[in-house]
Design a protein around this motif. Sequence first.
Motif, PDB file in Angstrom:
ATOM      1  N   VAL A  41       0.191  -7.755 -15.129  1.00 21.71           N
ATOM      2  CA  VAL A  41       1.303  -8.703 -15.219  1.00 21.71           C
ATOM      3  C   VAL A  41       1.492  -9.406 -13.876  1.00 21.71           C
ATOM      4  CG1 VAL A  41       3.807  -8.883 -15.541  1.00 21.71           C
ATOM      5  CG2 VAL A  41       2.490  -7.305 -16.962  1.00 21.71           C
ATOM      6  N   GLY A  42       1.674 -10.727 -13.894  1.00 17.60           N
ATOM      7  CA  GLY A  42       2.107 -11.461 -12.711  1.00 17.60           C
ATOM      8  C   GLY A  42       1.031 -11.855 -11.725  1.00 17.60           C
ATOM      9  N   GLU A  43      -0.141 -12.172 -12.191  1.00 15.60           N
ATOM     10  CA  GLU A  43      -1.206 -12.561 -11.258  1.00 15.60           C
ATOM     11  C   GLU A  43      -0.738 -13.712 -10.365  1.00 15.60           C
ATOM     12  OE1 GLU A  43      -5.921 -13.742 -11.109  1.00 15.60           O
ATOM     13  OE2 GLU A  43      -5.031 -13.068 -12.993  1.00 15.60           O
ATOM     14  N   HIS A  99      21.633   3.382  -2.655  1.00 16.96           N
ATOM     15  CA  HIS A  99      20.759   4.505  -2.285  1.00 16.96           C
ATOM     16  C   HIS A  99      19.752   4.032  -1.238  1.00 16.96           C
ATOM     17  CE1 HIS A  99      18.498   8.163  -2.629  1.00 16.96           C
ATOM     18  NE2 HIS A  99      17.415   7.526  -3.074  1.00 16.96           N
ATOM     19  N   ARG A 100      19.493   4.835  -0.246  1.00 16.51           N
ATOM     20  CA  ARG A 100      18.534   4.480   0.798  1.00 16.51           C
ATOM     21  C   ARG A 100      17.551   5.626   1.036  1.00 16.51           C
ATOM     22  NH1 ARG A 100      19.957   0.168  -0.340  1.00 16.51           N
ATOM     23  NH2 ARG A 100      20.820  -1.451   0.966  1.00 16.51           N
ATOM     24  N   PRO A 101      16.423   5.634   0.290  1.00 14.48           N
ATOM     25  CA  PRO A 101      15.405   6.645   0.563  1.00 14.48           C
ATOM     26  C   PRO A 101      14.670   6.321   1.864  1.00 14.48           C
ATOM     27  CG  PRO A 101      14.609   5.092  -1.062  1.00 14.48           C
ATOM     28  CD  PRO A 101      16.042   4.725  -0.781  1.00 14.48           C
ATOM     29  N   ALA A 102      13.968   7.286   2.396  1.00 13.66           N
ATOM     30  CA  ALA A 102      13.070   7.027   3.516  1.00 13.66           C
ATOM     31  C   ALA A 102      11.880   6.248   2.977  1.00 13.66           C
ATOM     32  CB  ALA A 102      12.610   8.349   4.138  1.00 13.66           C
ATOM     33  N   GLY A 103      11.129   5.589   3.865  1.00 12.98           N
ATOM     34  CA  GLY A 103       9.976   4.872   3.347  1.00 12.98           C
ATOM     35  C   GLY A 103       9.195   4.119   4.393  1.00 12.98           C
ATOM     36  N   SER A 104       8.103   3.523   3.921  1.00 15.62           N
ATOM     37  CA  SER A 104       7.230   2.706   4.763  1.00 15.62           C
ATOM     38  C   SER A 104       6.753   1.509   3.962  1.00 15.62           C
ATOM     39  CB  SER A 104       5.999   3.504   5.206  1.00 15.62           C
ATOM     40  OG  SER A 104       6.367   4.598   6.006  1.00 15.62           O
ATOM     41  N   LEU A 105       6.574   0.385   4.659  1.00 15.62           N
ATOM     42  CA  LEU A 105       5.940  -0.794   4.095  1.00 15.62           C
ATOM     43  C   LEU A 105       4.655  -0.977   4.880  1.00 15.62           C
ATOM     44  CD1 LEU A 105       7.535  -4.041   2.945  1.00 15.62           C
ATOM     45  CD2 LEU A 105       5.449  -4.098   4.284  1.00 15.62           C
ATOM     46  N   ILE A 106       3.525  -0.961   4.169  1.00 19.89           N
ATOM     47  CA  ILE A 106       2.224  -0.932   4.820  1.00 19.89           C
ATOM     48  C   ILE A 106       1.387  -2.124   4.363  1.00 19.89           C
ATOM     49  CG2 ILE A 106       0.107   0.426   5.132  1.00 19.89           C
ATOM     50  CD1 ILE A 106       1.946   2.896   4.299  1.00 19.89           C
ATOM     51  N   GLY A 107       0.902  -2.903   5.307  1.00 19.58           N
ATOM     52  CA  GLY A 107      -0.008  -3.998   4.995  1.00 19.58           C
ATOM     53  C   GLY A 107      -1.422  -3.469   4.848  1.00 19.58           C
ATOM     54  N   VAL A 108      -2.090  -3.881   3.778  1.00 21.77           N
ATOM     55  CA  VAL A 108      -3.454  -3.432   3.512  1.00 21.77           C
ATOM     56  C   VAL A 108      -4.348  -4.643   3.242  1.00 21.77           C
ATOM     57  CG1 VAL A 108      -2.732  -1.184   2.607  1.00 21.77           C
ATOM     58  CG2 VAL A 108      -2.990  -3.120   1.037  1.00 21.77           C
ATOM     59  N   THR A 109      -5.632  -4.462   3.392  1.00 22.22           N
ATOM     60  CA  THR A 109      -6.591  -5.536   3.160  1.00 22.22           C
ATOM     61  C   THR A 109      -6.735  -5.830   1.673  1.00 22.22           C
ATOM     62  OG1 THR A 109      -7.769  -4.865   5.141  1.00 22.22           O
ATOM     63  CG2 THR A 109      -8.949  -6.299   3.621  1.00 22.22           C
ATOM     64  N   TYR A 110      -6.791  -4.788   0.853  1.00 20.94           N
ATOM     65  CA  TYR A 110      -6.919  -4.956  -0.587  1.00 20.94           C
ATOM     66  C   TYR A 110      -6.434  -3.694  -1.284  1.00 20.94           C
ATOM     67  CZ  TYR A 110     -11.204  -2.245   0.053  1.00 20.94           C
ATOM     68  OH  TYR A 110     -12.105  -1.278   0.399  1.00 20.94           O
ATOM     69  N   LEU A 111      -6.183  -3.828  -2.590  1.00 13.27           N
ATOM     70  CA  LEU A 111      -5.785  -2.700  -3.420  1.00 13.27           C
ATOM     71  C   LEU A 111      -6.841  -2.519  -4.512  1.00 13.27           C
ATOM     72  CD1 LEU A 111      -2.007  -3.568  -3.399  1.00 13.27           C
ATOM     73  CD2 LEU A 111      -3.018  -1.482  -2.458  1.00 13.27           C
ATOM     74  N   ALA A 112      -6.593  -1.672  -5.479  1.00  5.57           N
ATOM     75  CA  ALA A 112      -7.611  -1.291  -6.460  1.00  5.57           C
ATOM     76  C   ALA A 112      -8.141  -2.455  -7.298  1.00  5.57           C
ATOM     77  CB  ALA A 112      -7.058  -0.203  -7.382  1.00  5.57           C
ATOM     78  N   PHE A 113      -7.287  -3.426  -7.600  1.00  3.36           N
ATOM     79  CA  PHE A 113      -7.698  -4.541  -8.450  1.00  3.36           C
ATOM     80  C   PHE A 113      -7.552  -5.841  -7.671  1.00  3.36           C
ATOM     81  CE2 PHE A 113      -6.090  -1.140 -11.126  1.00  3.36           C
ATOM     82  CZ  PHE A 113      -7.202  -0.912 -11.924  1.00  3.36           C
ATOM     83  N   PRO A 114      -8.453  -6.792  -7.825  1.00  4.54           N
ATOM     84  CA  PRO A 114      -8.426  -8.017  -7.024  1.00  4.54           C
ATOM     85  C   PRO A 114      -7.122  -8.812  -7.141  1.00  4.54           C
ATOM     86  CG  PRO A 114     -10.350  -7.991  -8.476  1.00  4.54           C
ATOM     87  CD  PRO A 114      -9.565  -6.759  -8.758  1.00  4.54           C
ATOM     88  N   GLU A 115      -6.498  -8.825  -8.314  1.00  2.00           N
ATOM     89  CA  GLU A 115      -5.262  -9.585  -8.522  1.00  2.00           C
ATOM     90  C   GLU A 115      -4.005  -8.842  -8.060  1.00  2.00           C
ATOM     91  OE1 GLU A 115      -6.307  -7.478 -12.444  1.00  2.00           O
ATOM     92  OE2 GLU A 115      -7.387  -8.458 -10.832  1.00  2.00           O
TER      93      GLU A 115
END
Length: 127
Positions: A41-43, A99-115
Amino acid sequence: MTNVKTYNHDLWDHGITQGYSVNGTIYISGQFSHNTEGTFVGEGDIEAQTRQTLENLDRVLAGFNVTRSNLAYVEIYLTNAQEHSEPVIRLFKEYVGQHRPAGSLIGVTYLAFPEQLIEISAVAHAD
């Protein structure tokens, strides 16, 4: 005594379960933007992908009879963090409310699917 429970959406098998709970700690595999039939969904649309990914996160949480208020830690992976972090953070804040959970936002080169522009994994707790 160890109490283990798993949750799986049964759309495909990549060798992992969507959620794994051990003694009340729930580990949630990376969720991404697919509907309940497994269709992407949402390409090209980070907001649509974020909304769908958060809906999928809710679905896994519900599989353990908990809600987003049970989130303890969230990791958000973005393929274009500089461009997409603002809308994703805005939508995430709407999602968690006060609600405020702990967390991280991580920049990556790619994920499992191209879209795929976003993936979210999490740790939650049972009440």
